[in-house]
Design a protein around this motif. Structure first.
Motif: not given
Ligand SMILES: Nc1nc2c(ncn2[C@@H]2O[C@H](COP(=O)(O)OP(=O)(O)OP(=O)(O)O)[C@@H](O)[C@H]2O)c(=O)[nH]1
Length: 352
Positions: A95-96, A101-102, A106, A139-140, A142-144, A146, A163
């Motif tokens: 993800c990173t 993350r698209d 994650f 998860s937080s 990998s969401l934040s 990039r 996905t």
């Protein structure tokens, strides 16, 4: 046609899953599932033209394989730690660094929480808590985070496929968790019901269950007979050979009674050296016949305990027909039993 095929596939997978005993499922199965998932990814990445990611998945598959074949047997805790923390790092890296993350990778992190409840030992609470914490943090992150640009820029369709696969894994993991949880609950319920209905020494029904059953029998089968059985001078057995031998004699008595009843009938230990039998579809005359057989066989039976100790016993039986009031039926059988005792024991009396 498509609908029928989908329905058949659903039914088939449901029946397979329901047959698997998850409470005995080992950690090895979990590792095998990780290997399967990584293999699917490797194939997809090969199709997407991302050879580096294919080799990365191969490395991961080899680590899971070694964990499965070598580490699991010798160091189970290390094996569990690898199989839960490696997928975390794996998803985080995808993800990173590699895909962004698209890709939706994650989402796999979410699958690990219910999975940890499935595959960790119950006592490993700290491992589950740690895992849940890591899932949250990663998860937080990998969401934040990039770390751009991603090494591989997949198109929207390819991201969609990844996905979908991740959401499928999360749903499957949740489904297994639900299945496992409801089965454990059901098993516990059955165990509690069994304990509440069973006499622990003889494994016969206890008084409570016997009363429940005769209440039901009053409505279902009108022609029932109730036999109250009391072992004669049982105190002497305890006094002569000890309480332990007395227990053995009670258990052997229970076996002997069980041999005399049909599938629909019920034998119970009411307490102490008192037993009861309910015989369905049975006339009073037939009940006396059965009771006499039991009395005769019991008298002839050689009870055996350790050290070649053996002895004989007798019993007394009071019988009544099960009427609409079960309490009065039991009282009548009890009075008949009392008469049998008063009359010298080792006999059968039918209540008037
Ligand atoms: N070993 C063993 N003994 C038990 C158990 N429950 C009750 N007893 C014994 O059963 C005996 C019953 O004695 P009594 O009620 O005097 O009856 P009995 O000696 O059988 O004499 P009668 O019934 O009059 O023929 C007592 O010694 C109790 O301690 C049990 O679970 N295990």
């Amino acid at each position: 046609m498509l609908k029928t095929m989908a329905e058949t596939a659903m039914l088939l997978s449901k029946s397979i899953l329901e047959r698997i005993n998850f409470s005995h499922m080992t950690h090895r199965v979990y590792l095998l599932m990780l290997i399967l998932l990584s293999s699917i990814h490797a194939i997809l990445f090969a199709i997407f033209g991302a050879p580096f990611l294919v080799s990365l998945d191969f490395v991961v598959i080899i680590i899971y394989g070694l964990t499965l074949l070598v580490i699991e047997a010798r160091y189970p805790l290390i094996s569990r730690t690898i199989s839960h923390f490696l997928p975390l790092l794996h998803c985080f890296a995808y993800c990173t660094i590699f895909l962004s993350r698209d890709s939706g990778m994650f989402l796999y992190l979410l699958a690990l929480v219910p999975a940890s409840f499935l595959f960790f030992e119950r006592r490993d609470y700290w491992l589950r808590t740690l895992l849940t914490f890591f899932v949250f943090v990663l998860s937080s992150l990998s969401l934040s985070f990039r770390i751009t640009p991603p090494w591989y820029q997949l198109d929207a369709f390819q991201n969609g496929i990844l996905t979908t696969l991740a959401v499928g894994a999360v749903s499957f993991s949740l489904y297994l968790f639900y299945l496992n949880f409801s089965r454990r609950l059901e098993d516990k319920n059955q165990e509690l019901i069994y304990l509440a209905q069973t006499d622990s020494l003889t494994k016969l029904s206890n008084r409570r269950h016997f009363i429940e059953q005769i209440k039901l029998a009053i409505h279902a089968k009108p022609d029932c007979a109730v036999l109250l059985i009391d072992l004669d001078h049982f105190k002497n057995i305890n006094d002569s050979y000890g309480h332990f031998v007395g227990d053995i004699a009670l258990a052997q008595s229970a076996e002997l009674f069980s041999e005399h009843i049909g599938n629909e009938d019920l034998v119970a230990r009411l307490g102490g050296e008192e037993f009861a039998i309910m015989i369905k579809n049975c006339s009073p005359a037939k009940a006396v016949e059965v009771a006499q057989q039991i009395r005769g066989d019991f008298e002839a039976h050689k009870f055996k305990a350790e050290n070649d100790l053996s002895f004989h016993m007798t019993l007394s039986i009071g019988i009544s027909r099960l009427g609409s009031d079960y309490q009065s039926s039991l009282s009548r059988a009890d009075r008949a039993l009392y008469q049998a005792k008063q009359g010298g024991r080792n006999q059968v009396i039918l209540a008037e």
